[in-house]
Design a protein around this motif. Sequence first.
Motif, short mmCIF file in Angstrom:
data_model
loop_
_atom_site.label_atom_id
_atom_site.label_comp_id
_atom_site.label_asym_id
_atom_site.label_seq_id
_atom_site.Cartn_x
_atom_site.Cartn_y
_atom_site.Cartn_z
N MET A 1 -28.51 89.20 -3.82
CA MET A 1 -29.08 87.84 -3.92
C MET A 1 -28.59 87.11 -5.17
N ILE A 2 -28.64 87.76 -6.30
CA ILE A 2 -28.32 87.05 -7.55
C ILE A 2 -26.82 86.78 -7.64
N PHE B 1 -31.95 84.66 -17.10
CA PHE B 1 -32.60 84.01 -15.96
C PHE B 1 -34.06 84.43 -15.81
N PHE C 1 -38.99 81.30 -15.19
CA PHE C 1 -40.13 81.72 -14.35
C PHE C 1 -41.46 81.72 -15.11
N SER D 1 -26.11 83.84 -5.47
CA SER D 1 -26.87 82.62 -5.79
C SER D 1 -26.53 82.02 -7.13
N VAL D 2 -26.07 82.84 -8.07
CA VAL D 2 -25.86 82.36 -9.44
C VAL D 2 -24.37 82.40 -9.77
N PHE E 1 -42.06 82.32 -3.98
CA PHE E 1 -41.11 83.41 -4.27
C PHE E 1 -41.75 84.42 -5.21
N LYS F 1 -23.41 78.46 -2.64
CA LYS F 1 -24.23 79.34 -1.80
C LYS F 1 -23.69 79.40 -0.37
N LEU G 1 -39.04 78.68 -4.10
CA LEU G 1 -38.88 78.66 -5.56
C LEU G 1 -39.56 77.46 -6.22
N LYS H 1 -35.41 79.10 0.86
CA LYS H 1 -35.51 79.69 -0.48
C LYS H 1 -35.87 78.61 -1.51
N LYS I 1 -31.03 78.44 -15.03
CA LYS I 1 -30.66 77.30 -14.20
C LYS I 1 -31.07 76.06 -14.98
O1 PRE Z 1 -31.46 78.41 -7.39
C1 PRE Z 1 -31.31 79.35 -6.65
O2 PRE Z 1 -31.02 79.23 -5.49
C2 PRE Z 1 -31.45 80.69 -7.10
O3 PRE Z 1 -31.46 81.51 -6.27
C3 PRE Z 1 -31.53 80.98 -8.51
C4 PRE Z 1 -32.17 82.30 -8.87
C5 PRE Z 1 -32.22 82.37 -10.40
O4 PRE Z 1 -31.70 81.50 -11.06
O5 PRE Z 1 -32.77 83.34 -10.90
C6 PRE Z 1 -33.54 82.34 -8.36
C7 PRE Z 1 -34.11 83.44 -7.88
C8 PRE Z 1 -33.41 84.70 -7.74
O6 PRE Z 1 -33.86 85.47 -8.81
C9 PRE Z 1 -31.95 84.57 -7.91
C10 PRE Z 1 -31.40 83.43 -8.37
#
Ligand code: PRE
Length: 243
Positions: free
Chosen positions: A32-33, A134, A138, A36-37, A19, A186, A203, A199, A166
């Motif tokens: 996306m965020i 968040f 990373f 996902s969050v 990613f 999700k 990640l 995804k 997370k």
């Molecule tokens: O765990 C996941 O599925 C995620 O997508 C989490 C998450 C994050 O926590 O930042 C990961 C990548 C993207 O930036 C958006 C969300």
Amino acid sequence: MISQQDNIYAHAADQIADFQFDQRVAGVFNDMIRRSVPGYAQIINTIGDFASDFVTPNSNVYDLGSSLGSATLSIRRQIEGRECQIYAIDNSLSMIERCTENLSAYVSDIKVNLLCADIRDIDIENASMVVLNFTLQFLPKSDRDSLIKRICDGMLPGGLLVISEKLYFEDEQIHGLLDKQHLNFKRANGYSELEISQKRSALENVMRPDSLTVHKQRLTDNGFSHFSVWFQCFNFASMVAIK
Ligand SMILES: O=C(O)C(=O)C[C@]1(C(=O)O)C=C[C@@H](O)C=C1
Ligand SMILES: C[S@@+](CC[C@H](N)C(=O)[O-])C[C@H]1O[C@@H](n2cnc3c(N)ncnc32)[C@H](O)[C@@H]1O
């Protein structure tokens, strides 16, 4: 904020690349965020409310890993007229370009210094508030302590760090239970099983969550006097630490 729908992982790929916050992700990141969050919108709004209480006149605010500028915009709305500057920093040029557009869509008397840089390389000084929304997850684990120390050293007494992440849970049963609810979240937001699993693979090598115990220890070991989780939904949490 303009954002296309995220369907980056909707089609089966032979190989899943790690990613990256590249142009494709930047173009759909808002969607996306949010999908996902759990609690993302609440966290963004509350960061603004915290700014209203903590940002002092003539101080600096840092939004580290600012992406499209959601936290910066939320803060900026709450501190108009305070003679402060915001430093919004991200090392993805695609994010910086889109963030520039998002910030210029609103009029403000607060200066935002938008920098394409690595948050491990920037000077932090005279800060009444720092946000890591968040982003820390990373960074390589070995770089996290030194960043938190530099943040704390650059903060004013009584300054606020907001850190959202997370979470990983040491208790396997709890980890499984909360991870399952996140996957349900999700699915409920329209992601397919294929999107979720592709995804997740992308990640795997890139995002390494810590446990709450590790976060608390790191913050207190590196100079923060007060710590609390102020928000948690499933395996996502937002924490506050005061210098
Ligand atoms: O765990 C996941 O599925 C995620 O997508 C989490 C998450 C994050 O926590 O930042 C990961 C990548 C993207 O930036 C958006 C969300
Ligand atoms: C999940 S996003 C952050 C979301 C954003 N804070 C928000 O509230 O919408 C993580 C961001 O951190 C940035 N990032 C990751 N590592 C970085 C680093 N070492 N230096 C600067 N930015 C970094 C990525 O480019 C990405 O835009």
